[in-house]
Design a protein around this motif. Structure first.
Motif, short mmCIF file in Angstrom:
data_model
loop_
_atom_site.label_atom_id
_atom_site.label_comp_id
_atom_site.label_asym_id
_atom_site.label_seq_id
_atom_site.Cartn_x
_atom_site.Cartn_y
_atom_site.Cartn_z
N LEU A 59 0.71 4.17 -2.86
CA LEU A 59 0.33 5.55 -2.56
C LEU A 59 1.40 6.53 -3.04
O LEU A 59 1.10 7.58 -3.62
N PRO A 94 -6.83 -4.58 -6.59
CA PRO A 94 -5.58 -5.29 -6.28
C PRO A 94 -5.56 -6.61 -7.04
O PRO A 94 -6.61 -7.16 -7.39
N LEU A 103 -7.12 5.90 -2.14
CA LEU A 103 -6.87 4.55 -2.62
C LEU A 103 -7.98 3.59 -2.16
O LEU A 103 -8.41 2.72 -2.92
N ARG A 104 -8.43 3.80 -0.92
CA ARG A 104 -9.51 2.95 -0.41
C ARG A 104 -10.78 3.14 -1.25
O ARG A 104 -11.46 2.15 -1.58
N TRP A 133 -0.74 -4.85 -4.97
CA TRP A 133 -1.05 -3.81 -5.96
C TRP A 133 -0.08 -3.85 -7.14
O TRP A 133 1.11 -4.08 -6.99
N ARG A 183 0.82 -1.21 0.00
CA ARG A 183 0.00 0.00 0.00
C ARG A 183 0.86 1.28 0.00
O ARG A 183 0.59 2.22 -0.75
N ARG A 236 -10.44 1.44 -4.57
CA ARG A 236 -10.59 -0.01 -4.42
C ARG A 236 -12.05 -0.39 -4.21
O ARG A 236 -12.55 -1.34 -4.83
N GLU A 276 -4.47 7.65 1.64
CA GLU A 276 -5.06 6.37 2.07
C GLU A 276 -6.54 6.33 1.69
O GLU A 276 -7.04 5.34 1.16
#
Length: 627
Positions: free
Chosen positions: A387, A408, A397-398, A419, A383, A401, A394
């Motif tokens: 990033l 991923p 990216l969350r 990733w 992660r 996803r 964070e």
């Protein structure tokens, strides 16, 4: 002696030339060697079954040519290169010539009744007793037993001289053994030697190869069933019976039995040679004997579909040009990562079942199908690296996803580096390419994608779709870099939320549905103009309607249209969502099954598949992965 002798025996059924010659000599009060010389030929020429010597024997005994040939056929005629013809088929000499002479004592006891005073003169040695793969006299149900052992052929085959001393013991029952019912193997071999007929699959194979494989494969089967089994006198007979029981059923049965045997072994270092024992060794030794080629091919196929053989290794005489199978361990060694990481990722992708009963050395997966995945694993990052490379937070990216914008490679909870940098960098590069001039220096009227989502609830994916379709502008905050720097106009975000269904009439909303381009993006088909082309060709439903924000006609799909599309088609993205396998695993499975993308009249619509063709393949793949 150009005439028949008055004292001459009658050939017994299946009698050999040399047994007949020995009895003929004894009837004329001579040794076999001396009698041979009297006939005009040395004993060696009769042992070699030379034509001239056989002709002279037939003349002296008054035998028809057919009877002479029958005697020779039960003896074994040398044909060079340590080979003999026996009953019309070719055998290696050692299958018929052995210092140990065997026979059925009950047959010899019956013979002796013709000449009670000199039983040895009537005791005939049968040709089938010479064949090492014959275990039983099918007439008396008595096993063949060793009678004598002599190394020198001229002495060994002078049966009268040997039986003269043994006759009292034979007649007294000293060589008798418990009888047993003939097995299917015994009856098959006896009939084939007698008539040449064979109702089984083995009719297409020589007797020598068929009996040899029956014995060797039977030994492997018996050893697997019980390591202590078949150690006594009946070991070879039991092996023949066990092997024949499988082989007689045909090629498919033999191949399946090989697979079952291969996959039944435990441990971590079980190799093909250990699993198949003497069968493997023999087929490796008989590389130049074409009679064994079909059996060698079947065993080789079994090995290559079971064990992770490396490229360049030789398997039963043939070099493997490219690896077919990997285990987690062999794959990890090749790509330079841990075995555990490969195992976790392959399990998540469907390459390995979640619960695998196979021993570790046999937990294999197809190299060609998962080559793409193995190529990705060494470059995977955690992660933090993702990033940093994307310039994202964070939370950003969350969100990416959760909305499946960036996935991923694996969702396995124990994989800390799932990733692919290329996915994140591709999104950043795409937004750079779509970027408008920088917003005002104070950033008024603009906001980041994540802030827009938090403020309005509008999904980031919807905003990205609007940017790709030109319905929303995107710019960079000059004070930032990477993904976090991209900003969109607040007014255009508000316009999108204001254009949502709750501000339109119910009937208009139902009719409008969603833009075809948005639907295409959501199912992973991002090629510009893809859905309009599919619709125009008559393969997908849609309708034109005026867009409420930009005011121009846009191709839309209704809920009913999307239902019809999904009922007919599958894309890699919808396969992944529906069947739980990675999209590249799905397309690899379809390629392997011969399912091709939908392309009527050769028109390329990308990785689009007819559901009726793809669904059965993917359902089987899911079933295998869960088994």
């Amino acid at each position: 002696m150009p005439f028949s002798l008055p004292l001459r025996p009658l050939p017994a059924p299946r009698e050999t030339v040399l047994s007949f010659l020995s009895r003929f000599a004894a009837m004329n009060a001579a040794t076999m060697s001396d009698f041979s010389n009297d006939l005009g030929y040395q004993i060696r020429r009769f042992l070699d079954l030379e034509t001239a010597a056989l002709d002279r024997l037939a003349e002296a005994a008054g035998l028809d040519p057919a009877i002479r040939d029958e005697l020779a056929s039960w003896t074994g005629v040398p044909v060079g290169d340590v080979r003999m013809t026996f009953r019309g088929e070719v055998f290696v000499s050692r299958a018929l010539r052995n210092p140990v002479m065997r026979g059925c004592p009950l047959c010899l006891q019956e013979d002796a009744q013709a000449t009670p005073g000199h039983p040895e003169r009537s005791m005939a040695m049968r040709g089938d007793w010479l064949l090492r793969s014959v275990n039983l006299c099918c007439h008396h149900h008595h096993p063949l037993v060793p009678l004598w052992e002599v190394a020198r052929p001229s002495k060994r085959f002078d049966s009268v001289a040997r039986l003269r001393d043994l006759a009292p013991e034979i007649m007294a029952g000293a060589f008798d053994r418990p009888r047993s019912e003939p097995t299917d193997y015994d009856l098959w071999l006896d009939n084939r030697l007698e008539t040449g007929e064979d109702p089984t699959w083995l009719s297409g194979h020589g007797v020598y190869a068929a009996t040899t494989i029956s014995a060797l494969f039977g030994m492997a089967l018996l050893q697997h069933r019980s390591p202590e089994a078949s150690r006594g006198d009946r070991q070879e007979a039991e092996a023949h019976a066990a092997g024949f029981a499988v082989l007689s059923q045909g090629e498919a049965a033999f191949r399946q039995a090989l697979r079952d045997l291969a996959r039944s072994r435990g441990g971590t270092q079980i190799a093909p040679r250990q699993t198949f024992g003497k069968l493997y060794v023999a087929l490796d030794d008989y590389l130049t004997d074409a009679a064994f080629d079909p059996f060698r091919t079947m065993l080789r196929d079994c090995i290559l579909e079971t064990w992770p053989i490396a490229a360049g290794e030789r398997v039963l005489g043939e070099m493997l040009p490219a690896r077919r199978l990997h285990t987690s361990g062999t794959a990890a060694n090749e790509i330079g990562v841990s075995t555990k990481l490969v195992e976790q990722i392959l399990t998540d992708a469907g390459g390995l079942p979640a619960t695998d009963p196979r021993p570790p050395a046999l937990r294999t997966f197809d190299v060609a199908e998962y080559a793409w995945l193995l190529a990705e694993i060494p470059a995977l990052v955690g992660r933090g690296d993702m990033l940093a490379a994307m310039g994202a937070t964070e939370a950003q990216l969350r969100t990416l996803r959760e909305e499946n914008i960036i996935r991923p490679l694996t969702r396995h909870p124990r994989v800390k580096a799932p990733w692919r940098l290329a996915d994140g960098l591709a999104l950043v590069a795409e937004l750079h390419a779509l970027m408008q001039p920088d917003p005002p220096a104070d950033g008024s009227g603009w906001e980041g994608l994540q802030f827009a989502k938090r403020r309005t609830g509008l999904p980031v994916g919807a905003m990205l779709d609007a940017i790709r379709e030109g319905r929303m502008r995107v710019a960079r905050d000059p004070g930032q870099s990477g993904y976090r720097s991209f900003m969109v106009p607040k007014a255009e975000v508000d316009s999108m939320t204001g254009a949502r269904p709750h501000v339109r009439r119910r009937d208009e909303t139902a009719a409008a549905g969603q833009p075809a381009s948005v639907f295409a993006t959501r199912i992973g088909m991002r090629r510009k103009g893809w859905y309009p082309a599919l619709h125009q060709a008559g393969h997908a439903p849609a309708f034109w309607n005026r867009h409420p924000v930009i005011g121009r006609a846009v191709l839309y799909v209704s809920e009913d249209d999307t239902t019809k599309f999904h009922r007919r088609f599958l894309t890699p993205a919808t396969m992944q969502d529906e069947f739980g396998l990675h999209r590249q695993t799905c397309t690899a499975r379809l390629r392997a099954a011969g399912v091709r993308p939908f392309s009527p009249d050769g028109v390329d619509f990308g990785p689009l598949y007819l559901r009726q063709e793809a669904e059965p393949v993917l359902q089987r793949a899911v079933g295998l992965g869960q088994s």
